[in-house]
Design a protein around this motif. Structure first.
Motif, PDB file in Angstrom:
ATOM      1  N   GLU A  26       0.829  -1.203   0.000  1.00  0.00           N
ATOM      2  CA  GLU A  26       0.000   0.000   0.000  1.00  0.00           C
ATOM      3  C   GLU A  26       0.865   1.255   0.000  1.00  0.00           C
ATOM      4  OE1 GLU A  26      -4.062   1.290   2.240  1.00  0.00           O
ATOM      5  OE2 GLU A  26      -2.308   1.112   3.546  1.00  0.00           O
ATOM      6  N   TYR A  28       3.879   1.514  -1.189  1.00  0.00           N
ATOM      7  CA  TYR A  28       4.504   1.620  -2.512  1.00  0.00           C
ATOM      8  C   TYR A  28       3.523   2.210  -3.522  1.00  0.00           C
ATOM      9  CZ  TYR A  28       6.245   0.286  -7.085  1.00  0.00           C
ATOM     10  OH  TYR A  28       6.639   0.308  -8.398  1.00  0.00           O
ATOM     11  N   ILE A  29       2.268   1.735  -3.501  1.00  0.00           N
ATOM     12  CA  ILE A  29       1.255   2.282  -4.408  1.00  0.00           C
ATOM     13  C   ILE A  29       1.035   3.765  -4.126  1.00  0.00           C
ATOM     14  CG2 ILE A  29      -1.191   2.179  -5.046  1.00  0.00           C
ATOM     15  CD1 ILE A  29      -1.087  -0.829  -4.511  1.00  0.00           C
ATOM     16  N   SER A  30       1.006   4.117  -2.855  1.00  0.00           N
ATOM     17  CA  SER A  30       0.851   5.516  -2.476  1.00  0.00           C
ATOM     18  C   SER A  30       1.984   6.369  -3.031  1.00  0.00           C
ATOM     19  CB  SER A  30       0.811   5.638  -0.949  1.00  0.00           C
ATOM     20  OG  SER A  30       0.818   6.996  -0.552  1.00  0.00           O
ATOM     21  N   TYR A  31       3.212   5.861  -2.922  1.00  0.00           N
ATOM     22  CA  TYR A  31       4.372   6.592  -3.435  1.00  0.00           C
ATOM     23  C   TYR A  31       4.351   6.674  -4.955  1.00  0.00           C
ATOM     24  CZ  TYR A  31       9.218   7.400  -4.827  1.00  0.00           C
ATOM     25  OH  TYR A  31      10.356   7.883  -5.438  1.00  0.00           O
ATOM     26  N   ARG A  32       4.043   5.556  -5.600  1.00  0.00           N
ATOM     27  CA  ARG A  32       4.066   5.510  -7.063  1.00  0.00           C
ATOM     28  C   ARG A  32       2.997   6.412  -7.668  1.00  0.00           C
ATOM     29  NH1 ARG A  32       2.302  -0.031  -9.570  1.00  0.00           N
ATOM     30  NH2 ARG A  32       0.288   0.910  -9.040  1.00  0.00           N
ATOM     31  N   GLU A  33       1.819   6.459  -7.031  1.00  0.00           N
ATOM     32  CA  GLU A  33       0.713   7.227  -7.583  1.00  0.00           C
ATOM     33  C   GLU A  33       0.552   8.588  -6.900  1.00  0.00           C
ATOM     34  OE1 GLU A  33      -2.803   4.856  -7.530  1.00  0.00           O
ATOM     35  OE2 GLU A  33      -1.928   3.236  -8.737  1.00  0.00           O
ATOM     36  N   ASP A  34       1.505   8.928  -6.011  1.00  0.00           N
ATOM     37  CA  ASP A  34       1.525  10.223  -5.329  1.00  0.00           C
ATOM     38  C   ASP A  34       0.199  10.500  -4.603  1.00  0.00           C
ATOM     39  OD1 ASP A  34       2.714  12.568  -4.505  1.00  0.00           O
ATOM     40  OD2 ASP A  34       2.027  13.713  -6.240  1.00  0.00           O
ATOM     41  N   ARG A  35      -0.256   9.500  -3.850  1.00  0.00           N
ATOM     42  CA  ARG A  35      -1.530   9.632  -3.136  1.00  0.00           C
ATOM     43  C   ARG A  35      -1.373  10.190  -1.724  1.00  0.00           C
ATOM     44  NH1 ARG A  35      -6.076   5.144  -4.513  1.00  0.00           N
ATOM     45  NH2 ARG A  35      -5.642   4.810  -6.729  1.00  0.00           N
ATOM     46  N   GLU A  36      -0.174  10.175  -1.198  1.00  0.00           N
ATOM     47  CA  GLU A  36       0.106  10.686   0.153  1.00  0.00           C
ATOM     48  C   GLU A  36      -0.748   9.978   1.211  1.00  0.00           C
ATOM     49  OE1 GLU A  36      -0.310  14.904   0.153  1.00  0.00           O
ATOM     50  OE2 GLU A  36       1.380  15.214  -1.220  1.00  0.00           O
ATOM     51  N   LEU A 183      -7.884   2.040  -1.079  1.00  0.00           N
ATOM     52  CA  LEU A 183      -7.566   1.481  -2.392  1.00  0.00           C
ATOM     53  C   LEU A 183      -8.591   0.453  -2.874  1.00  0.00           C
ATOM     54  CD1 LEU A 183      -3.695   0.982  -2.048  1.00  0.00           C
ATOM     55  CD2 LEU A 183      -4.961   2.956  -2.914  1.00  0.00           C
TER      56      LEU A 183
END
Length: 323
Positions: A26, A28-36, A183
């Motif tokens: 989760e 990593y996905i936050s970092y990759r998609e810039d979700r903070e 997510l």
């Protein structure tokens, strides 16, 4: 007893690696998609609170089981005399009934944690994060373990084995870990009966219209039955956390600042009724109306919404009359 406490399996032992992997994914996905979805300070607070909660949960487990066994043994003669059995055993249908009973207990325990200030003080830490992620699931209050078993005492009284009850409570907690994520999209059919991350976002939101909703653990039907269900609105921005967040993020402050505020309020008034309400009344209650409960805030919000809706209609009527 058929199963000894010393030999009772701990389901969390098997799920901790899964929890860790999912949190990393989760993040990593936050970092990759810039979700903070995560930040360092908030994640450290969740970790420290979670470690303390895990330690206290381990230390109080014996107390919980002992309390359940006490009532289990104490009421055995009454079960034999009036119900015709000494215990319910370990059949599959007993497990199903125990899981349902456990989830029913959790609903009311959780609901009272939001409507009685003393219990809210113990539960507040779980809602103290402005982030909603899988790590938030570990933000459990350190004092909540002291009174939580009270809601479950009727189960051993009826003859459910204390070990079975403890395992059902553990399974309920494990299920709830997976609820803390933004997510996962809405699950139409499943989400009509079972709690989902989509629905649980409402519970963790501090939007006025979302306050004190969706208290269920595994099942969401309790909220539908008892009038506390609210679906998440796609067009409404969800704001997570509490209305008055703590100024510090250390685990001691997060766990005990509301108890300190209760003590200050109790000392500030002379009326015993007001003192009682500051402890056992709803969060936000005040003797002079300087603060408001969630119900009062929602009533104001509803009145303002209706007024805002009525204004254009009134204007259209006036324009029509002039024409």
């Amino acid at each position: 007893m058929e199963i000894l406490f010393d030999n009772m399996p701990n389901p969390f032992t098997y799920f901790v690696p899964i929890f860790a992997v999912l949190i990393i994914v989760e993040a990593y996905i936050s970092y990759r998609e810039d979700r903070e979805l995560y930040n360092l300070k908030d994640s450290m607070a969740s970790t420290m609170v979670g470690i303390g909660a895990a330690v206290l949960n381990t230390l109080t487990k014996a107390y919980h089981i002992t309390l359940f066994y006490l009532f289990f043994e104490l009421f055995e003669p009454l079960r034999v005399e009036y119900l015709g059995y000494d215990n319910l055993g370990w059949a599959w249908w007993v497990w199903v009934l125990c899981l349902i009973g456990d989830d029913f207990n959790f609903y009311w325990h959780h609901r009272f944690c939001h409507t009685i200030r003393l219990f809210w003080a113990a539960h507040l830490v779980h809602h103290s994060s402005s982030k909603f992620n899988l790590g938030t699931a570990f933000r459990n209050g350190w004092t909540i373990f002291l009174y939580k078993p009270i809601y479950w005492l009727w189960l051993p009284i009826l003859g459910f084995n204390p070990v079975m009850i403890a395992l059902c409570m553990a399974f309920n907690s494990i299920y709830q870990f997976f609820l803390h994520s933004t997510l996962v999209p809405k699950i139409p059919v499943y989400g009509q009966i079972f709690n989902t991350p989509w629905v649980h976002q409402v519970h963790h939101a501090c939007n006025i219209e979302y306050l004190d909703r969706n208290h269920g653990g595994i099942l969401i039907i309790w909220d539908r039955i008892f009038g506390t269900y609210r679906d998440k609105e796609v067009e409404l921005e969800t704001k997570f956390g509490v209305l008055h967040p703590p100024t510090k993020h250390d685990p001691i402050t997060l766990n005990f600042h509301e108890f300190q505020d209760i003590w200050k309020d109790v000392r500030s008034v002379k009326s015993w009724k007001a003192k009682f309400m500051y402890v056992f009344g709803p969060p936000g209650w005040s003797h002079d109306g300087s603060r408001k409960t969630s119900k009062q805030l929602q009533q104001e919000w509803e009145e303002n919404r209706k007024a805002a809706f009525a204004q254009p209609v009134q204007q259209q009527t006036a324009d029509a009359q002039v024409a």
